[in-house]
Design an enzyme around this catalytic site. Structure first.
Site, PDB file in Angstrom:
ATOM      1  N   ARG A 262      36.561  46.982  38.717  1.00 33.56           N
ATOM      2  CA  ARG A 262      36.339  45.967  37.687  1.00 33.56           C
ATOM      3  C   ARG A 262      36.807  44.624  38.237  1.00 33.56           C
ATOM      4  O   ARG A 262      37.865  44.526  38.867  1.00 33.56           O
ATOM      5  CB  ARG A 262      37.128  46.291  36.400  1.00 33.56           C
ATOM      6  CG  ARG A 262      36.569  47.449  35.587  1.00 33.56           C
ATOM      7  CD  ARG A 262      35.205  47.146  34.968  1.00 33.56           C
ATOM      8  NE  ARG A 262      34.705  48.246  34.156  1.00 33.56           N
ATOM      9  CZ  ARG A 262      33.881  49.209  34.596  1.00 33.56           C
ATOM     10  NH1 ARG A 262      33.454  49.199  35.839  1.00 33.56           N
ATOM     11  NH2 ARG A 262      33.461  50.153  33.781  1.00 33.56           N
ATOM     12  N   GLU A 291      31.305  39.118  34.247  1.00 38.16           N
ATOM     13  CA  GLU A 291      29.917  39.517  34.504  1.00 38.16           C
ATOM     14  C   GLU A 291      29.028  39.136  33.325  1.00 38.16           C
ATOM     15  O   GLU A 291      29.455  39.296  32.184  1.00 38.16           O
ATOM     16  CB  GLU A 291      29.828  41.035  34.698  1.00 38.16           C
ATOM     17  CG  GLU A 291      30.564  41.504  35.921  1.00 38.16           C
ATOM     18  CD  GLU A 291      30.456  43.009  36.140  1.00 38.16           C
ATOM     19  OE1 GLU A 291      29.550  43.640  35.553  1.00 38.16           O
ATOM     20  OE2 GLU A 291      31.266  43.546  36.892  1.00 38.16           O
ATOM     21  N   HIS A 312      26.912  44.731  40.132  1.00 32.72           N
ATOM     22  CA  HIS A 312      27.465  45.944  39.509  1.00 32.72           C
ATOM     23  C   HIS A 312      26.453  47.097  39.590  1.00 32.72           C
ATOM     24  O   HIS A 312      26.068  47.682  38.575  1.00 32.72           O
ATOM     25  CB  HIS A 312      27.859  45.670  38.050  1.00 32.72           C
ATOM     26  CG  HIS A 312      28.882  46.633  37.519  1.00 32.72           C
ATOM     27  ND1 HIS A 312      29.842  46.289  36.617  1.00 32.72           N
ATOM     28  CD2 HIS A 312      29.099  47.944  37.771  1.00 32.72           C
ATOM     29  CE1 HIS A 312      30.591  47.331  36.319  1.00 32.72           C
ATOM     30  NE2 HIS A 312      30.153  48.369  37.019  1.00 32.72           N
TER      31      HIS A 312
END
Ligand code: GLV
Length: 350
Positions: A262, A291, A312
């Site tokens: 993360r 994000e 991602h």
């Protein structure tokens, strides 16, 4: 004959098609279509509307709510979105993904509801992706690709700094793995096959039989001795900005960093400074703090070839998502049979 206790689903399975078709036969499932939904507010309203429509027609309320992969843009999945469900007796939630920092699991526990993640579905894909980023960061992969496509081949020897730098072989390098859960362990197995020396830090040491050749060290030792650092721990309040200015100052000069966990585990301002000072050679990030917004510092043209960015996607393979959808179905079946689902991450009083 479908079960009486209804289930609400956000979207539909996209990989475990035949298995999910059987689920639709087994249970009574209302589906919120994804078309037209763009954000959390849209899903929050759709959930509230679905519950209200059921209540108004006097039908039995939803007992479970599931969502699939690719729904991260709708998060957080928390009380604000899900309260109408728990208020009407919903006691089971499951969503696609290993991480659940965007799910209100504490609130679910207090509501007496399970949350089930898909714990091992993306293990292999993410470990493969972490290794891919380690290789991409230690070899000038991005620059090579951009140069080749631009017709520049390896660069112009007559222009200072234009030649693509040599890559570094990872054999013999020390890889420091932060977080030795299933992905950290799978990465260790892969990196060991590449001849890397392995160390790790975790909340606690794991059994030696699961260490895959990695040696447990303190965080300070890991920072001071790693040539490559891979972030593989979950995001929690204690891992937010785990790598900040102080930690970068303890690292070897020229360290390579990879993050497939993360974004918020790394303080991006501190990372940009460490890249600019040369403390960090190159970084491979599959995740960023906000994000899909990228910290402008990471896009600074002076760093371009040294910052490898992916949207991602390292965990996102067809095999992984297929496995994950099967895990959601398994958890749902267990709950509907009155069992405690194996993949429940919390322990509500049911
Ligand atoms: O990042 C992906 C996941 O947590 O599954």
């Amino acid at each position: 004959m479908a079960e009486e206790r209804p289930i609400l689903a956000l979207g539909s399975a996209a990989f475990a098609i035949s298995e999910y078709a059987a689920v639709l036969e087994r249970y009574q499932i209302d589906t919120i279509p994804l078309a037209g939904l763009t954000n959390n507010a849209g899903v929050t309203k759709a959930v509230a509307d679905a519950v209200a429509t059921r209540t108004a027609s006097g039908k039995s309320p939803y007992v479970a709510f599931i969502w699939f992969f690719g729904t991260g843009r709708f998060s957080p999945f928390d009380a604000n979105m899900l309260l109408p469900l728990t208020q009407n007796g919903c006691r089971f939630f499951s969503g696609g993904g290993a991480g659940y920092d965007d799910v209100g699991t504490e609130w679910m526990t207090s509501e007496g509801a399970y949350y089930c993640n898909t714990p091992t579905a993306i293990t292999a894909s993410t470990a493969n992706g972490a290794l891919m980023l380690i290789l991409a960061a230690t070899r000038p992969l991005t620059q090579g690709e951009i140069y080749t496509k631009a017709g520049k081949w390896r660069g112009d020897a007559a222009i200072p700094g234009d030649l693509i730098p040599y890559g570094e072989d990872i054999e013999g390098m020390t890889l420091g793995i932060i977080g030795m859960g299933s992905i950290g362990k799978a990465l260790a197995a892969r990196a060991q096959a590449c001849g890397m020396k392995l160390i790790y830090n975790n909340r606690r040491r794991i059994p030696q039989s699961e260490e895959n050749g990695a040696r447990y060290v303190s965080m300070d030792d890991l920072l001071a001795t790693s040539d490559v650092i891979s972030v593989n721990c979950p995001l929690t309040e204690s891992t937010r900005h785990l790598l900040g200015r102080t930690e970068f100052s303890k690292m070897k000069t020229g360290v390579f960093i990879v993050n497939t966990a993360r974004g918020a585990i790394i303080d991006e301002e501190a990372l940009v400074e460490a890249l600019k000072s040369g403390k960090v050679s190159r970084v491979g990030l599959d995740v960023v703090e906000h994000e899909p917004k990228i910290n402008p510092g990471l896009l600074d043209p002076s760093l371009s070839y040294r910052v490898i960015l992916q949207p991602h996607t390292t965990g996102r393979t067809t095999q992984a998502f297929h496995k994950g959808e099967l895990q959601i179905i398994k958890s749902l079946d267990e709950f509907m049979r009155g069992e405690r689902p194996e993949y429940a991450v919390n322990d509500p009083k049911i």
